[in-house]
Design an enzyme around this catalytic site. Structure first.
Site, PDB file in Angstrom:
ATOM      1  N   GLY A 144      -4.167   8.368 -10.414  1.00  0.00           N
ATOM      2  CA  GLY A 144      -5.420   7.752  -9.999  1.00  0.00           C
ATOM      3  C   GLY A 144      -6.221   8.709  -9.118  1.00  0.00           C
ATOM      4  O   GLY A 144      -5.689   9.689  -8.584  1.00  0.00           O
ATOM      5  N   CYS A 145      -7.497   8.404  -8.962  1.00  0.00           N
ATOM      6  CA  CYS A 145      -8.377   9.316  -8.224  1.00  0.00           C
ATOM      7  C   CYS A 145      -8.076   9.299  -6.723  1.00  0.00           C
ATOM      8  O   CYS A 145      -7.811  10.353  -6.127  1.00  0.00           O
ATOM      9  CB  CYS A 145      -9.836   8.989  -8.507  1.00  0.00           C
ATOM     10  N   PHE A 146      -8.073   8.119  -6.091  1.00  0.00           N
ATOM     11  CA  PHE A 146      -7.677   8.055  -4.679  1.00  0.00           C
ATOM     12  C   PHE A 146      -6.260   8.611  -4.517  1.00  0.00           C
ATOM     13  O   PHE A 146      -5.955   9.330  -3.572  1.00  0.00           O
ATOM     14  CB  PHE A 146      -7.662   6.602  -4.184  1.00  0.00           C
TER      15      PHE A 146
END
Ligand SMILES: NC(=O)c1ccc[n+]([C@@H]2O[C@H](COP(=O)([O-])OP(=O)(O)OC[C@H]3O[C@@H](n4cnc5c(N)ncnc54)[C@H](OP(=O)(O)O)[C@@H]3O)[C@@H](O)[C@H]2O)c1
Length: 323
Positions: A132-134
């Site tokens: 995921g990005c975070f």
């Protein structure tokens, strides 16, 4: 040349993949599958690609492509794969969260695609779950400490993301009128990326028993993630800097920077920049990425490059927009 197919073609991450892969010297885009835009020119939807490609969206897949990139919303990758029969040799790179914790599907074993720690297993994987990005920005900020068993207290994390993080479909909180000149938090302490971050940290520092207190925020910009987090650290700043520089010495996209960071340094790049600051016994770690590149499509291409033995940076030599 390898052949790739892209699923979920009209979304943001698919658009970024197409933009990168059109200029990748080892890749041909075989098909771009779209449920909502079948038969339309790709450049009529991804309008930054006008005159870059004449290809159209399709609903016909080539089962013999070398790679399938799944760019669908959460919960739809498995459903899609259940309706298709790809060659045994086709590798899947899924950008959603479906296989980041659940590792096998249809006999394929998903490797968590964070190149900074899983390079060897990415090379032999039959499927890759893109982080995921975070989760990417936060893990890269914590990995050197975990690697040295130095996560000895709770970690307090504050992060802000741009509107593209929520995907292409408009929502009340991505609407211009709401987002502009505005700021808010969401899912405090309970964001879904915490599970994959915990999974990674536990895998590296098995005695980590503390809390990750994470507050995600919505920012008034299109793309990028800016994370500040702090935790207990006994050493001085130069020790921390040495530890981080050593850990990322061979990582082509994760770099330690002396000066405080700002988001424009990473937008339109596959970089994760990290800055360290010491205050009393706390280490403040700042990390920032472009959510659509190092946080999604760029990292997916980096994983593909590693898997096929291409240069890890192929197609990803991008410069930030900056101004
Ligand atoms: N945006 C980011 O910064 C980011 C970062 C990391 C990971 N991710 C993850 O990557 C995936 C794609 O993200 P995105 O931002 O590209 O999303 P997006 O802009 O919403 O695009 C997803 C695409 O999937 C297709 N789709 C939507 N609903 C569907 C359904 N019910 N069944 C089948 N297809 C459907 C649509 O494409 P067609 O109609 O053309 O098929 C849609 O454009 C998501 O799982 C997301 O969480 C996103």
């Amino acid at each position: 040349m390898i052949k790739v197919g892209i699923i979920g073609g009209s979304g943001y991450t698919a658009g970024e993949l197409i933009r990168i892969l059109l200029h990748h010297s080892k890749v041909t885009i075989d098909f771009v599958y779209s449920t909502s835009h079948n038969g339309k020119k790709i450049s009529s939807i991804h309008q930054d690609l006008v005159h870059q490609t004449t290809q159209e969206f399709t609903q016909t897949v080539n089962p013999n492509v070398d790679v399938v990139f799944l760019c669908l919303g959460h919960g739809n990758s498995g459903k899609f794969l259940s309706t298709q029969q790809f060659s045994e040799d086709t590798i899947f790179i899924d950008l959603s969260n479906e296989f980041r914790l659940k590792h096998t599907f249809q006999g394929k074993s998903f490797v968590y695609g964070l190149p900074e720690i899983h390079k060897t297993s990415i090379k032999t994987a039959s499927a890759i779950a893109n982080p995921g990005c975070f989760a990417t920005a936060i893990q890269l900020a914590l990995l050197p400490l975990a690697h040295h068993n130095l996560l000895k207290s709770d970690v307090h994390i504050n992060a802000v993301t741009g509107a593209t993080g929520a995907g292409v479909m408009p929502s009340p909180t991505t609407h211009f009128a709401w987002r502009t000149a505005n700021y808010s938090y969401y899912k405090p302490f309970k964001h879904q990326h915490l599970d994959e971050i915990q999974q990674t940290i536990q895998g590296i520092q098995s005695d980590f028993k503390h809390q990750l207190f994470f507050i995600p925020n919505r920012g008034n910009f299109s793309r990028g993630i800016f994370v500040t987090l702090y935790t207990h650290f006994e050493g001085d700043l130069s020790e921390a800097q040495q530890l981080y520089s050593d850990f990322y010495a061979k990582a082509p996209y994760t770099h330690i920077v002396d000066q405080p960071l700002h988001l424009k340094q990473v937008v339109n790049t596959n970089n994760c920049l990290i800055h360290l600051h010491k205050y009393q016994n706390q280490l403040l770690i700042t990390s920032c990425i472009d959510n659509l590149l190092k946080g999604a499509s760029g990292q997916a291409v980096q994983n593909m490059n590693l898997h096929f033995g291409f240069n890890e940076t192929e197609g990803l030599q991008l410069k930030s927009f900056y101004f």
